[in-house]
Design an enzyme around this catalytic site. Structure first.
Site, PDB file in Angstrom:
ATOM      1  N   ASP A  13       0.820  -1.225   0.000  1.00  0.00           N
ATOM      2  CA  ASP A  13       0.000   0.000   0.000  1.00  0.00           C
ATOM      3  C   ASP A  13       0.847   1.265   0.000  1.00  0.00           C
ATOM      4  O   ASP A  13       0.455   2.289   0.545  1.00  0.00           O
ATOM      5  CB  ASP A  13      -0.958   0.044   1.214  1.00  0.00           C
ATOM      6  CG  ASP A  13      -1.753  -1.236   1.355  1.00  0.00           C
ATOM      7  OD1 ASP A  13      -2.273  -1.700   0.337  1.00  0.00           O
ATOM      8  OD2 ASP A  13      -1.838  -1.777   2.472  1.00  0.00           O
ATOM      9  N   LYS A  16       2.134   2.038  -5.000  1.00  0.00           N
ATOM     10  CA  LYS A  16       2.773   1.479  -6.210  1.00  0.00           C
ATOM     11  C   LYS A  16       1.894   1.681  -7.433  1.00  0.00           C
ATOM     12  O   LYS A  16       2.373   1.880  -8.530  1.00  0.00           O
ATOM     13  CB  LYS A  16       3.040  -0.023  -6.043  1.00  0.00           C
ATOM     14  CG  LYS A  16       4.100  -0.352  -5.041  1.00  0.00           C
ATOM     15  CD  LYS A  16       4.248  -1.852  -4.890  1.00  0.00           C
ATOM     16  CE  LYS A  16       2.969  -2.527  -4.465  1.00  0.00           C
ATOM     17  NZ  LYS A  16       2.483  -2.134  -3.123  1.00  0.00           N
ATOM     18  N   ALA A  39      -4.270  -7.914  -3.776  1.00  0.00           N
ATOM     19  CA  ALA A  39      -3.463  -6.723  -3.975  1.00  0.00           C
ATOM     20  C   ALA A  39      -4.289  -5.702  -4.730  1.00  0.00           C
ATOM     21  O   ALA A  39      -4.483  -5.832  -5.921  1.00  0.00           O
ATOM     22  CB  ALA A  39      -2.217  -7.066  -4.780  1.00  0.00           C
ATOM     23  N   GLY A  40      -4.797  -4.722  -4.009  1.00  0.00           N
ATOM     24  CA  GLY A  40      -5.610  -3.720  -4.697  1.00  0.00           C
ATOM     25  C   GLY A  40      -4.780  -2.507  -5.030  1.00  0.00           C
ATOM     26  O   GLY A  40      -3.973  -2.070  -4.228  1.00  0.00           O
ATOM     27  N   HIS A  41      -4.930  -1.986  -6.227  1.00  0.00           N
ATOM     28  CA  HIS A  41      -4.307  -0.713  -6.576  1.00  0.00           C
ATOM     29  C   HIS A  41      -5.426   0.284  -6.828  1.00  0.00           C
ATOM     30  O   HIS A  41      -6.398  -0.047  -7.497  1.00  0.00           O
ATOM     31  CB  HIS A  41      -3.540  -0.819  -7.888  1.00  0.00           C
ATOM     32  CG  HIS A  41      -2.207  -1.487  -7.749  1.00  0.00           C
ATOM     33  ND1 HIS A  41      -1.368  -1.263  -6.694  1.00  0.00           N
ATOM     34  CD2 HIS A  41      -1.568  -2.337  -8.558  1.00  0.00           C
ATOM     35  CE1 HIS A  41      -0.266  -1.976  -6.865  1.00  0.00           C
ATOM     36  NE2 HIS A  41      -0.361  -2.644  -7.984  1.00  0.00           N
ATOM     37  N   GLN A 222       1.925  -5.964  -2.997  1.00  0.00           N
ATOM     38  CA  GLN A 222       2.317  -5.951  -1.573  1.00  0.00           C
ATOM     39  C   GLN A 222       3.704  -5.302  -1.392  1.00  0.00           C
ATOM     40  O   GLN A 222       4.078  -4.465  -2.186  1.00  0.00           O
ATOM     41  CB  GLN A 222       2.297  -7.369  -0.982  1.00  0.00           C
ATOM     42  CG  GLN A 222       0.899  -7.925  -0.817  1.00  0.00           C
ATOM     43  CD  GLN A 222       0.522  -8.906  -1.901  1.00  0.00           C
ATOM     44  OE1 GLN A 222       1.356  -9.470  -2.555  1.00  0.00           O
ATOM     45  NE2 GLN A 222      -0.754  -9.103  -2.080  1.00  0.00           N
ATOM     46  N   THR A 297      -7.826  -1.057  -0.091  1.00  0.00           N
ATOM     47  CA  THR A 297      -8.525  -1.013  -1.378  1.00  0.00           C
ATOM     48  C   THR A 297      -9.390  -2.258  -1.563  1.00  0.00           C
ATOM     49  O   THR A 297     -10.505  -2.200  -2.061  1.00  0.00           O
ATOM     50  CB  THR A 297      -7.493  -0.992  -2.540  1.00  0.00           C
ATOM     51  OG1 THR A 297      -6.560   0.040  -2.289  1.00  0.00           O
ATOM     52  CG2 THR A 297      -8.152  -0.764  -3.873  1.00  0.00           C
ATOM     53  N   THR A 299     -10.153  -4.626   0.982  1.00  0.00           N
ATOM     54  CA  THR A 299     -10.969  -5.071   2.114  1.00  0.00           C
ATOM     55  C   THR A 299     -11.717  -3.942   2.825  1.00  0.00           C
ATOM     56  O   THR A 299     -12.633  -4.209   3.593  1.00  0.00           O
ATOM     57  CB  THR A 299     -10.054  -5.721   3.180  1.00  0.00           C
ATOM     58  OG1 THR A 299      -9.077  -4.734   3.554  1.00  0.00           O
ATOM     59  CG2 THR A 299      -9.346  -6.936   2.641  1.00  0.00           C
ATOM     60  N   LYS A 329       3.031  10.121  -1.299  1.00  0.00           N
ATOM     61  CA  LYS A 329       2.188  10.691  -0.250  1.00  0.00           C
ATOM     62  C   LYS A 329       2.923  11.667   0.661  1.00  0.00           C
ATOM     63  O   LYS A 329       2.596  11.777   1.844  1.00  0.00           O
ATOM     64  CB  LYS A 329       1.543   9.562   0.558  1.00  0.00           C
ATOM     65  CG  LYS A 329       0.612   8.703  -0.293  1.00  0.00           C
ATOM     66  CD  LYS A 329      -0.196   7.770   0.546  1.00  0.00           C
ATOM     67  CE  LYS A 329      -1.621   7.705   0.087  1.00  0.00           C
ATOM     68  NZ  LYS A 329      -2.450   6.804   0.859  1.00  0.00           N
TER      69      LYS A 329
HETATM   70  P1  GDP Z   1      -0.729   0.439  -3.749  1.00  0.00           P
HETATM   71  O1  GDP Z   1      -1.377  -0.893  -3.701  1.00  0.00           O
HETATM   72  O2  GDP Z   1       0.701   0.382  -3.292  1.00  0.00           O
HETATM   73  O3  GDP Z   1      -0.902   1.129  -5.064  1.00  0.00           O
HETATM   74  O4  GDP Z   1      -1.438   1.364  -2.687  1.00  0.00           O
HETATM   75  P2  GDP Z   1      -2.991   1.711  -2.555  1.00  0.00           P
HETATM   76  O5  GDP Z   1      -3.622   1.798  -3.885  1.00  0.00           O
HETATM   77  O6  GDP Z   1      -3.615   0.873  -1.537  1.00  0.00           O
HETATM   78  O7  GDP Z   1      -2.871   3.136  -1.883  1.00  0.00           O
HETATM   79  C1  GDP Z   1      -2.522   4.209  -2.557  1.00  0.00           C
HETATM   80  C2  GDP Z   1      -3.571   5.288  -2.285  1.00  0.00           C
HETATM   81  O8  GDP Z   1      -2.933   6.507  -2.116  1.00  0.00           O
HETATM   82  C3  GDP Z   1      -4.509   5.494  -3.437  1.00  0.00           C
HETATM   83  O9  GDP Z   1      -5.747   5.935  -2.952  1.00  0.00           O
HETATM   84  C4  GDP Z   1      -3.820   6.572  -4.250  1.00  0.00           C
HETATM   85  O10 GDP Z   1      -4.699   7.336  -5.052  1.00  0.00           O
HETATM   86  C5  GDP Z   1      -3.236   7.406  -3.160  1.00  0.00           C
HETATM   87  N1  GDP Z   1      -1.978   8.061  -3.485  1.00  0.00           N
HETATM   88  C6  GDP Z   1      -0.913   7.575  -4.176  1.00  0.00           C
HETATM   89  N2  GDP Z   1       0.081   8.483  -4.202  1.00  0.00           N
HETATM   90  C7  GDP Z   1      -0.360   9.549  -3.487  1.00  0.00           C
HETATM   91  C8  GDP Z   1       0.235  10.802  -3.112  1.00  0.00           C
HETATM   92  O11 GDP Z   1       1.363  11.111  -3.426  1.00  0.00           O
HETATM   93  N3  GDP Z   1      -0.545  11.631  -2.336  1.00  0.00           N
HETATM   94  C9  GDP Z   1      -1.795  11.324  -1.937  1.00  0.00           C
HETATM   95  N4  GDP Z   1      -2.465  12.199  -1.189  1.00  0.00           N
HETATM   96  N5  GDP Z   1      -2.369  10.160  -2.272  1.00  0.00           N
HETATM   97  C10 GDP Z   1      -1.659   9.288  -3.035  1.00  0.00           C
END
Ligand code: GDP
Length: 426
Positions: A13, A16, A39-41, A222, A297, A299, A329
């Site tokens: 999370d 990525k 693995a949710g994106h 992950q 994402t 769960t 972030k």
């Molecule tokens: P992943 O599985 O590693 O892609 O992570 P997730 O999708 O669970 O979490 C990423 C969340 O953070 C998503 O809601 C993205 O839109 C958001 N996100 C990604 N990069 C940034 C950032 O730089 N700033 C903010 N505020 N949100 C971000």
């Protein structure tokens, strides 16, 4: 650079999805190499939010080849659902390729996953209940069914009935509902027919693309600390999110990989159980969760939040041989007057600078923090390092120093364009 691997350097999370989406623009092919629909994106494109579980986020670029490699475990129901959802939102999915060698996640895997977690009680692992662990268990146990098996109907029916009989014994003994193997087989064969246009020998496809000079992006799911071998076992996933997993899970040899980039969130989160030395209880943790929208994402579970852990990060730099970092972030920290980074652990009276991978030591670790000044300014509009407040630049510089590798990218918001590129990745 032709072959670039993107991995999560923490507990998953890390964002990525956003980084691979950003880099996918320059790639000809995007490959997922492990994990399953756990693995949710989340990717935001032009204000539209897409939640992808199995299909690489590169699919959101028209005409891109997106591969689900042999190392991924695929729930055919989920994959068909995802394809239908993308079609409904008018996303072209013709570029998807599904490895013949990918193992299938079948209904009994989900039931066994839930049952096993129930039995563990307080010792539960916090799995997503999607059947991922049991599917990998069948793979290692040499009784798994693979995508290719869906196209040998007789063989599939036979093998499925053996596996279902075994699962039913366990389910019945636990007083749970059992499955009808014959009906299940027909259901899966029908799903197989829907997936057939996408099925390919993807190792051949990827290697040929590399031979022809294509740019290939390998996307890990992950994160490093959830790796079966290099994570916080047993609170890990059943596959290999580390960079080496890209080779195994796609059928590409290690000498073909040109660059490995680790995605690092500017703070830490962890879903599920297991040790998390820099976890923050209370208000500051809640603030990070609210500002960072830290709910799973897949769960919807709230994520545990904490400070950035440079000890764990150095472990990730080492086991993945990272060339550089993509920080995500950073904007979530905007509101904080002070920001902390764990630079070492204190463990049973000793100062530890390297990450212990055994649970007992990790549980005994107290982080040693360094405090940096916060910036308390909105940074979502920054498009270069120079446009960032000095305190944010100092935070990044300190991170680089602690990790020992450079920062390539910095994400300052969820949108594709809210990204600072300091060094080209491809
Ligand atoms: P992943 O599985 O590693 O892609 O992570 P997730 O999708 O669970 O979490 C990423 C969340 O953070 C998503 O809601 C993205 O839109 C958001 N996100 C990604 N990069 C940034 C950032 O730089 N700033 C903010 N505020 N949100 C971000």
């Amino acid at each position: 650079m032709a072959a670039v691997v993107i991995i999560g350097a923490q507990w998953g999370d890390e964002g990525k999805g956003k980084i691979t989406d950003y880099l996918a623009e320059k790639a000809d092919m995007v490959v997922r190499y492990q994990g399953g629909s756990n693995a949710g994106h989340t990717v935001v494109v032009d204000g539209r939010e897409f939640k992808l579980h199995l299909i690489p986020s590169g699919i959101l670029y028209p005409g891109k080849t997106c591969v689900i490699g042999n190392g991924v475990v695929v729930d055919p129901e989920q994959l068909v659902r995802e394809l239908e959802e993308l079609a409904r939102r008018v996303v072209d999915t013709a570029g998807l390729r599904l490895s013949k060698g990918a193992h299938l996640v079948l209904r009994y895997h989900r039931l066994l996953d839930l049952l096993e977690e129930e039995r563990r009680g307080h010792g539960r692992l916090g799995t997503t209940g999607r059947g991922i662990g049991p599917a990998y268990l069948d793979k290692v146990g040499r009784r798994g069914l693979r995508v290719a098996d869906l196209y040998d109907a007789e063989g599939f029916r036979r093998a499925l009935s053996l596996n279902v009989a075994l699962a039913n014994e366990i389910l019945a003994a636990a007083g749970k509902e059992t499955l009808d193997a014959a009906a299940l087989a027909e259901e899966y064969l029908a799903l197989g027919a829907k997936l057939e246009p996408f099925v390919a020998d993807t190792s051949l496809l990827i290697n040929r693309a590399l031979d022809q000079g294509a740019r290939v992006l390998f996307e890990g799911a992950q994160g490093t600390l959830l790796d079966l071998d290099h994570g916080t076992y047993p609170y890990v996933t059943s596959s290999h999110p580390v960079a080496a997993g890209a080779c195994l899970g796609s059928g590409v040899g290690p000498t073909r990989i040109d660059r490995v980039l680790g995605v690092v969130k500017a703070y830490c989160t962890r879903v599920g159980e297991g040790p998390f030395p820099t976890e923050i209880a209370g208000e500051e943790g809640d603030l990070l969760r609210e500002r960072g929208r830290e709910w799973g994402t897949t769960t919807g579970r709230p994520r545990r939040c904490g400070w950035l852990d440079a000890v764990a990060l150095r472990h990730a730099v080492r086991v993945n041989a990272l060339d550089g970092l993509a920080i995500t972030k950073l904007d979530v920290l905007d509101a904080l007057p002070r920001v902390k980074i764990a630079v070492a652990y204190r463990c049973r009276g000793q100062l530890l600078e390297e990450f212990p991978t055994d649970l007992a030591s990790l549980r005994a670790c107290e982080p040693v923090y360094e405090e940096l000044e916060g910036w308390q300014t909105g940074i979502q509009e920054a498009r270069s390092l120079n446009a960032l407040p000095a305190a944010a630049r100092r935070y990044l510089a300190r991170l680089e120093e602690l990790a020992g590798v450079p920062v390539f990218l910095v994400a300052v918001g969820p949108q594709r364009h809210q990204t600072i590129c300091r060094q080209e990745v491809f």
